[in-house]
Design an enzyme around this catalytic site. Structure first.
Site, PDB file in Angstrom:
ATOM      1  N   GLY A  12      51.714  32.707  45.684  1.00  0.00           N
ATOM      2  CA  GLY A  12      52.394  33.994  45.843  1.00  0.00           C
ATOM      3  C   GLY A  12      53.869  34.000  45.499  1.00  0.00           C
ATOM      4  O   GLY A  12      54.623  34.825  46.023  1.00  0.00           O
ATOM      5  N   ILE A  92      38.055  37.908  38.114  1.00  0.00           N
ATOM      6  CA  ILE A  92      38.056  38.982  37.107  1.00  0.00           C
ATOM      7  C   ILE A  92      37.211  40.125  37.653  1.00  0.00           C
ATOM      8  O   ILE A  92      36.003  39.981  37.885  1.00  0.00           O
ATOM      9  CB  ILE A  92      37.532  38.477  35.744  1.00  0.00           C
ATOM     10  CG1 ILE A  92      38.478  37.387  35.202  1.00  0.00           C
ATOM     11  CG2 ILE A  92      37.437  39.637  34.737  1.00  0.00           C
ATOM     12  CD1 ILE A  92      38.073  36.776  33.882  1.00  0.00           C
ATOM     13  N   LEU A  93      37.857  41.260  37.913  1.00  0.00           N
ATOM     14  CA  LEU A  93      37.183  42.396  38.548  1.00  0.00           C
ATOM     15  C   LEU A  93      36.474  43.255  37.504  1.00  0.00           C
ATOM     16  O   LEU A  93      36.866  43.284  36.333  1.00  0.00           O
ATOM     17  CB  LEU A  93      38.200  43.215  39.343  1.00  0.00           C
ATOM     18  CG  LEU A  93      38.778  42.458  40.539  1.00  0.00           C
ATOM     19  CD1 LEU A  93      40.004  43.167  41.092  1.00  0.00           C
ATOM     20  CD2 LEU A  93      37.725  42.266  41.627  1.00  0.00           C
ATOM     21  N   ASN A 107      49.030  43.073  35.347  1.00  0.00           N
ATOM     22  CA  ASN A 107      48.776  41.645  35.576  1.00  0.00           C
ATOM     23  C   ASN A 107      49.914  40.836  34.979  1.00  0.00           C
ATOM     24  O   ASN A 107      50.445  41.202  33.934  1.00  0.00           O
ATOM     25  CB  ASN A 107      47.454  41.265  34.886  1.00  0.00           C
ATOM     26  CG  ASN A 107      47.109  39.797  35.022  1.00  0.00           C
ATOM     27  OD1 ASN A 107      47.156  39.237  36.125  1.00  0.00           O
ATOM     28  ND2 ASN A 107      46.767  39.154  33.917  1.00  0.00           N
ATOM     29  N   HIS A 109      50.655  37.262  33.262  1.00  0.00           N
ATOM     30  CA  HIS A 109      49.939  36.130  32.660  1.00  0.00           C
ATOM     31  C   HIS A 109      50.969  35.122  32.138  1.00  0.00           C
ATOM     32  O   HIS A 109      51.944  35.514  31.486  1.00  0.00           O
ATOM     33  CB  HIS A 109      49.030  36.616  31.519  1.00  0.00           C
ATOM     34  CG  HIS A 109      48.235  35.494  30.930  1.00  0.00           C
ATOM     35  ND1 HIS A 109      47.125  34.973  31.543  1.00  0.00           N
ATOM     36  CD2 HIS A 109      48.434  34.760  29.813  1.00  0.00           C
ATOM     37  CE1 HIS A 109      46.662  33.969  30.824  1.00  0.00           C
ATOM     38  NE2 HIS A 109      47.440  33.812  29.764  1.00  0.00           N
TER      39      HIS A 109
END
Ligand code: GAR
Length: 207
Positions: A12, A92-93, A107, A109
């Site tokens: 986090g 991965i939704l 997101n 990355h």
């Protein structure tokens, strides 16, 4: 008030950068909920110590990704979330999550998309692949999330040098410090102040 939801699976540090930007007033908004698939994610602890709702919803409680996606979508719909931030979220939704939040999910990355991204490229694996390839520049990307992995419209990117004798861990730390923790809060700020337009899959600042 602009309402931000965060999904995180690990340490986090990106969540922390967002918390700090909200606290300092750079982002004018509020983090309404931090959700993790991993009950021992340190991201949940970071939320708790900052007085933010911290929720664990594990993937395995659900029969499939569609059911899991629906449960997560309901969670953020109930909280009237304006923007959902994937900050190191390793599941991965499916479209049941994406559809209700079209252009409202971003997101971070840890590479310069379209290099070193897609299925199987996450966390340290990205930096391992970068070092194996011999490229001299890498970086980070913030993008809107669509139905495929790492293919949505790009919002911000920042380049970071790869140095001789980097290890994946050293490179990961440099990419986080020099790129991720800067461009993620900045992308949220731009979206929350309605400063962006998306046309034909291209994100631009409003004129
Ligand atoms: C970050 O480097 C983030 O870019 C990456 O996971 C790390 C999470 O760190 N995300 C991905 O690889 C997504 N494909 P954090 O929990 O300390 O923010």
């Amino acid at each position: 008030m602009f309402k931000i939801g965060v999904l995180a699976s690990g340490g986090g540090t990106n969540l922390q950068a967002v918390i700090d930007a909200v606290k300092s007033g750079v982002i004018k908004g509020e983090i309404v909920s931090v959700l993790s698939n991993n009950k021992s994610a340190y991201a949940l602890e970071r939320a708790r110590v900052n007085g933010i709702e911290a929720v664990n919803i594990g993937r395995k409680q659900f029969s499939g990704i569609s059911e899991y996606s629906k449960a997560l979508a309901s969670h953020f719909l109930e909280r009237e979330t304006d923007l959902i931030v994937l900050a190191g979220f390793m599941v991965i939704l499916g479209e049941d999550f994406i559809k209700p939040f079209r252009n409202k999910i971003i997101n971070i990355h840890p590479s310069l998309i379209p290099s070193f991204c897609g299925q199987g490229f996450y966390g340290l694996k990205v930096h391992e692949a970068v070092l194996k390839s011999g490229v001299k520049v890498t970086g980070a990307t913030v993008h809107f999330v669509d139905e495929n992995a790492d293919t949505g419209p790009i919002i911000l990117q920042k380049a970071v040098d790869v140095k001789d004798y980097d290890t994946p861990e050293i490179l990961q730390k440099r990419v986080m410090e020099e790129a991720e923790w800067k461009i993620l809060p900045e992308a949220i700020r731009l979206i929350s102040q309605n400063e962006l337009v998306i046309k034909d899959n291209i994100v631009r600042r409003k004129k």
